[in-house]
Design a protein around this motif. Structure first.
Motif, PDB file in Angstrom:
ATOM      1  N   ARG A  43      -8.850  24.929  -1.405  1.00  0.00           N
ATOM      2  CA  ARG A  43      -7.955  24.934  -1.720  1.00  0.00           C
ATOM      3  C   ARG A  43      -8.617  25.616  -3.433  1.00  0.00           C
ATOM      4  NH1 ARG A  43      -5.688  19.838  -3.664  1.00  0.00           N
ATOM      5  NH2 ARG A  43      -4.821  19.365  -1.486  1.00  0.00           N
ATOM      6  N   LEU A  44      -9.964  25.526  -3.258  1.00  0.00           N
ATOM      7  CA  LEU A  44     -10.719  25.591  -4.249  1.00  0.00           C
ATOM      8  C   LEU A  44     -10.394  27.562  -4.061  1.00  0.00           C
ATOM      9  CD1 LEU A  44     -13.436  23.748  -6.168  1.00  0.00           C
ATOM     10  CD2 LEU A  44     -10.601  24.852  -7.189  1.00  0.00           C
ATOM     11  N   GLN A  45     -10.705  27.877  -2.462  1.00  0.00           N
ATOM     12  CA  GLN A  45     -11.112  28.680  -2.036  1.00  0.00           C
ATOM     13  C   GLN A  45      -9.941  30.135  -2.425  1.00  0.00           C
ATOM     14  OE1 GLN A  45     -12.340  28.953   2.569  1.00  0.00           O
ATOM     15  NE2 GLN A  45     -12.723  31.431   1.438  1.00  0.00           N
ATOM     16  N   ALA A  46      -9.134  29.110  -1.877  1.00  0.00           N
ATOM     17  CA  ALA A  46      -7.279  29.801  -1.991  1.00  0.00           C
ATOM     18  C   ALA A  46      -6.957  30.402  -3.779  1.00  0.00           C
ATOM     19  CB  ALA A  46      -5.897  28.728  -1.071  1.00  0.00           C
ATOM     20  N   LEU A  47      -7.303  29.416  -4.207  1.00  0.00           N
ATOM     21  CA  LEU A  47      -7.178  29.997  -5.559  1.00  0.00           C
ATOM     22  C   LEU A  47      -7.349  30.815  -6.313  1.00  0.00           C
ATOM     23  CD1 LEU A  47      -7.174  25.924  -7.391  1.00  0.00           C
ATOM     24  CD2 LEU A  47      -5.082  28.115  -7.225  1.00  0.00           C
ATOM     25  N   ARG A  48      -9.163  31.051  -5.574  1.00  0.00           N
ATOM     26  CA  ARG A  48     -10.548  32.040  -6.049  1.00  0.00           C
ATOM     27  C   ARG A  48      -9.271  33.455  -5.640  1.00  0.00           C
ATOM     28  NH1 ARG A  48     -14.283  33.484  -9.104  1.00  0.00           N
ATOM     29  NH2 ARG A  48     -15.364  35.038  -8.384  1.00  0.00           N
ATOM     30  N   TRP A  49      -9.336  33.106  -3.996  1.00  0.00           N
ATOM     31  CA  TRP A  49      -9.495  34.406  -3.869  1.00  0.00           C
ATOM     32  C   TRP A  49      -8.614  34.466  -2.396  1.00  0.00           C
ATOM     33  CZ3 TRP A  49     -13.339  38.233  -3.664  1.00  0.00           C
ATOM     34  CH2 TRP A  49     -14.639  37.670  -4.129  1.00  0.00           C
ATOM     35  N   GLY A  50      -7.542  33.306  -2.432  1.00  0.00           N
ATOM     36  CA  GLY A  50      -6.162  33.445  -1.808  1.00  0.00           C
ATOM     37  C   GLY A  50      -5.120  34.535  -2.556  1.00  0.00           C
ATOM     38  N   LEU A  51      -4.493  35.216  -1.014  1.00  0.00           N
ATOM     39  CA  LEU A  51      -2.961  36.260  -1.964  1.00  0.00           C
ATOM     40  C   LEU A  51      -1.861  35.419  -1.680  1.00  0.00           C
ATOM     41  CD1 LEU A  51      -3.270  38.003   1.926  1.00  0.00           C
ATOM     42  CD2 LEU A  51      -4.307  38.685  -0.031  1.00  0.00           C
ATOM     43  N   ALA A  70       2.733  30.557  -5.008  1.00  0.00           N
ATOM     44  CA  ALA A  70       1.738  30.117  -4.419  1.00  0.00           C
ATOM     45  C   ALA A  70       0.431  30.849  -4.060  1.00  0.00           C
ATOM     46  CB  ALA A  70       2.093  29.636  -3.062  1.00  0.00           C
ATOM     47  N   VAL A  71      -0.685  30.776  -3.801  1.00  0.00           N
ATOM     48  CA  VAL A  71      -1.749  31.385  -3.127  1.00  0.00           C
ATOM     49  C   VAL A  71      -2.300  30.438  -1.837  1.00  0.00           C
ATOM     50  CG1 VAL A  71      -2.435  32.459  -5.205  1.00  0.00           C
ATOM     51  CG2 VAL A  71      -3.110  29.602  -4.587  1.00  0.00           C
ATOM     52  N   TYR A  72      -2.875  31.678  -0.973  1.00  0.00           N
ATOM     53  CA  TYR A  72      -3.054  31.353   0.505  1.00  0.00           C
ATOM     54  C   TYR A  72      -4.167  32.299   0.986  1.00  0.00           C
ATOM     55  CZ  TYR A  72      -0.140  34.980   2.270  1.00  0.00           C
ATOM     56  OH  TYR A  72       0.307  35.826   2.676  1.00  0.00           O
ATOM     57  N   LEU A  73      -4.942  31.639   1.779  1.00  0.00           N
ATOM     58  CA  LEU A  73      -5.838  32.420   2.236  1.00  0.00           C
ATOM     59  C   LEU A  73      -5.447  32.841   3.615  1.00  0.00           C
ATOM     60  CD1 LEU A  73      -8.619  29.821   2.815  1.00  0.00           C
ATOM     61  CD2 LEU A  73      -8.368  31.150   0.955  1.00  0.00           C
ATOM     62  N   ALA A  74      -5.466  34.486   3.350  1.00  0.00           N
ATOM     63  CA  ALA A  74      -5.340  35.652   4.715  1.00  0.00           C
ATOM     64  C   ALA A  74      -5.133  34.729   6.247  1.00  0.00           C
ATOM     65  CB  ALA A  74      -5.785  36.876   4.410  1.00  0.00           C
ATOM     66  N   ASP A  75      -6.996  34.315   5.842  1.00  0.00           N
ATOM     67  CA  ASP A  75      -6.820  33.951   7.969  1.00  0.00           C
ATOM     68  C   ASP A  75      -6.072  32.358   7.641  1.00  0.00           C
ATOM     69  OD1 ASP A  75      -8.772  33.092   5.665  1.00  0.00           O
ATOM     70  OD2 ASP A  75     -10.341  32.840   7.400  1.00  0.00           O
ATOM     71  N   SER A  76      -5.719  31.821   7.710  1.00  0.00           N
ATOM     72  CA  SER A  76      -5.109  30.106   7.470  1.00  0.00           C
ATOM     73  C   SER A  76      -4.190  30.547   6.388  1.00  0.00           C
ATOM     74  CB  SER A  76      -6.446  29.200   7.149  1.00  0.00           C
ATOM     75  OG  SER A  76      -8.239  29.777   8.090  1.00  0.00           O
ATOM     76  N   PRO A  77      -3.289  30.266   6.650  1.00  0.00           N
ATOM     77  CA  PRO A  77      -1.648  30.235   5.622  1.00  0.00           C
ATOM     78  C   PRO A  77      -1.285  28.691   5.357  1.00  0.00           C
ATOM     79  CG  PRO A  77      -1.266  32.161   6.798  1.00  0.00           C
ATOM     80  CD  PRO A  77      -2.446  31.037   7.391  1.00  0.00           C
ATOM     81  N   ASP A  78      -2.347  28.244   5.960  1.00  0.00           N
ATOM     82  CA  ASP A  78      -1.830  26.684   5.828  1.00  0.00           C
ATOM     83  C   ASP A  78      -2.495  25.940   4.852  1.00  0.00           C
ATOM     84  OD1 ASP A  78      -4.068  27.218   7.400  1.00  0.00           O
ATOM     85  OD2 ASP A  78      -4.169  25.020   7.889  1.00  0.00           O
ATOM     86  N   VAL A  79      -4.215  26.791   4.126  1.00  0.00           N
ATOM     87  CA  VAL A  79      -4.377  26.749   3.297  1.00  0.00           C
ATOM     88  C   VAL A  79      -4.092  27.081   1.919  1.00  0.00           C
ATOM     89  CG1 VAL A  79      -6.751  26.117   2.182  1.00  0.00           C
ATOM     90  CG2 VAL A  79      -6.246  25.708   4.580  1.00  0.00           C
ATOM     91  N   SER A  80      -3.604  26.072   0.885  1.00  0.00           N
ATOM     92  CA  SER A  80      -3.150  26.718  -0.065  1.00  0.00           C
ATOM     93  C   SER A  80      -2.573  26.535  -1.065  1.00  0.00           C
ATOM     94  CB  SER A  80      -0.789  27.382   0.102  1.00  0.00           C
ATOM     95  OG  SER A  80      -0.563  26.992   0.530  1.00  0.00           O
ATOM     96  N   ALA A  81      -2.350  26.896  -2.619  1.00  0.00           N
ATOM     97  CA  ALA A  81      -2.169  26.213  -3.656  1.00  0.00           C
ATOM     98  C   ALA A  81      -1.364  26.788  -4.628  1.00  0.00           C
ATOM     99  CB  ALA A  81      -3.826  26.115  -4.241  1.00  0.00           C
ATOM    100  N   LEU A  82      -0.572  26.226  -5.321  1.00  0.00           N
ATOM    101  CA  LEU A  82       0.141  26.274  -6.687  1.00  0.00           C
ATOM    102  C   LEU A  82      -0.131  27.149  -7.581  1.00  0.00           C
ATOM    103  CD1 LEU A  82       2.865  23.781  -7.116  1.00  0.00           C
ATOM    104  CD2 LEU A  82       3.032  25.233  -5.598  1.00  0.00           C
ATOM    105  N   TRP A  83       0.123  28.198  -8.228  1.00  0.00           N
ATOM    106  CA  TRP A  83      -0.507  28.615  -9.128  1.00  0.00           C
ATOM    107  C   TRP A  83       0.580  29.228 -10.592  1.00  0.00           C
ATOM    108  CZ3 TRP A  83      -5.130  31.170  -9.736  1.00  0.00           C
ATOM    109  CH2 TRP A  83      -5.382  31.932 -11.287  1.00  0.00           C
ATOM    110  N   PRO A  84       0.101  28.492 -11.544  1.00  0.00           N
ATOM    111  CA  PRO A  84      -1.313  28.902 -11.874  1.00  0.00           C
ATOM    112  C   PRO A  84      -2.080  27.168 -11.532  1.00  0.00           C
ATOM    113  CG  PRO A  84       0.199  28.172 -13.606  1.00  0.00           C
ATOM    114  CD  PRO A  84       0.800  28.693 -12.926  1.00  0.00           C
ATOM    115  N   PRO A  85      -3.370  27.052 -11.814  1.00  0.00           N
ATOM    116  CA  PRO A  85      -3.537  25.629 -11.644  1.00  0.00           C
ATOM    117  C   PRO A  85      -3.418  24.691 -12.686  1.00  0.00           C
ATOM    118  CG  PRO A  85      -5.269  27.113 -12.152  1.00  0.00           C
ATOM    119  CD  PRO A  85      -4.064  27.720 -11.364  1.00  0.00           C
ATOM    120  N   ALA A  86      -4.098  23.521 -12.173  1.00  0.00           N
ATOM    121  CA  ALA A  86      -3.616  22.637 -13.343  1.00  0.00           C
ATOM    122  C   ALA A  86      -5.723  22.653 -13.894  1.00  0.00           C
ATOM    123  CB  ALA A  86      -3.785  21.304 -12.560  1.00  0.00           C
ATOM    124  N   SER A  87      -5.323  22.218 -15.469  1.00  0.00           N
ATOM    125  CA  SER A  87      -6.381  22.495 -16.072  1.00  0.00           C
ATOM    126  C   SER A  87      -6.597  20.885 -17.149  1.00  0.00           C
ATOM    127  CB  SER A  87      -6.021  23.468 -16.534  1.00  0.00           C
ATOM    128  OG  SER A  87      -5.246  23.213 -17.947  1.00  0.00           O
TER     129      SER A  87
END
Length: 210
Positions: free
Chosen positions: A127-135, A193-210
């Motif tokens: 999920r962190l990877q999706a937040l940083r690099w996801g579409l 939402a942000v998601y990994l291009a190679d694995s759309p099932d890995v996603s998160a909401l933007w902006p992330p909680a802090s």
């Protein structure tokens, strides 16, 4: 099958009748319950996520990468550290302490694994990877599960389910949240939402909680 999210520039309103974020019909009525929406508050999707790579603060990373049962995990860390400190003393000076040292180490490992399972840790890292690099994609909340008594699982007070489109196909997602504001959000609310291009099932909401 979850319904696809509406267009990113759609003007949703919080319906006082059914408690959903909805698009008003031509007569300014709710399409879900028929309630009037003239004075209903607008719900905005907000600005889109910045292009990757995105910089996350330490608080944002900690909000995602955290134990499921924090008290149990840190108690296990205490036992593990105590056993590690006792081990040299037991080996060199007091051999009878070896049994107690071994018990502390075993209990520490078991508590840490139960408090923060490896599968959950891997999911959080993805999920962190999706937040940083996801579409990014416009999404819509489909369900908001509120927890009256937070703290049992990483201080979670809400579970947010959402859906977004990838190549025209709806992809569901779900994330826990420890923010009280998220427990007051409405199904139907437009989000990003942000998601990994190679694995759309890995996603998160933007902006992330802090």
């Amino acid at each position: 099958m979850p319904r696809p999210p509406s267009m990113p520039d759609a003007s949703h309103r919080a319906c006082p009748g059914c408690g959903r974020a909805v698009l008003p019909g031509r007569d300014a009525r709710c399409r879900e319950c028929g309630g009037f929406l003239e004075d209903a508050a607008h719900v905005s999707r907000g600005p889109p996520p910045p292009p990757p790579p995105r910089r996350l603060t330490r608080a944002q990373r900690s909000a995602v990468l955290r134990p499921r049962l924090g008290t149990q995990y840190w108690l296990g860390t205490f036992f593990l550290a105590l056993g590690a400190l006792m081990l040299p003393v037991a080996l060199v000076f007091l051999r009878p302490l070896l049994l107690m040292t071994g018990i502390f180490l075993l209990v520490g490992v078991l508590l840490r694994r139960a408090g923060w399972p490896g599968a959950l840790r891997r999911e959080q890292r993805r999920r962190l990877q999706a937040l940083r690099w996801g579409l990014s994609a416009p999404a819509e909340l489909t369900r908001v599960e509120r927890h009256i008594v937070p703290g049992l699982e990483a201080g979670r007070v809400a579970q947010l389910d959402y859906v977004f489109l990838v190549h025209g196909q709806p992809v569901p997602g779900s994330v826990p949240s420890s923010r009280l504001a998220d427990s007051r959000r409405l199904p139907g609310e437009p989000v990003w939402a942000v998601y990994l291009a190679d694995s759309p099932d890995v996603s998160a909401l933007w902006p992330p909680a802090s």
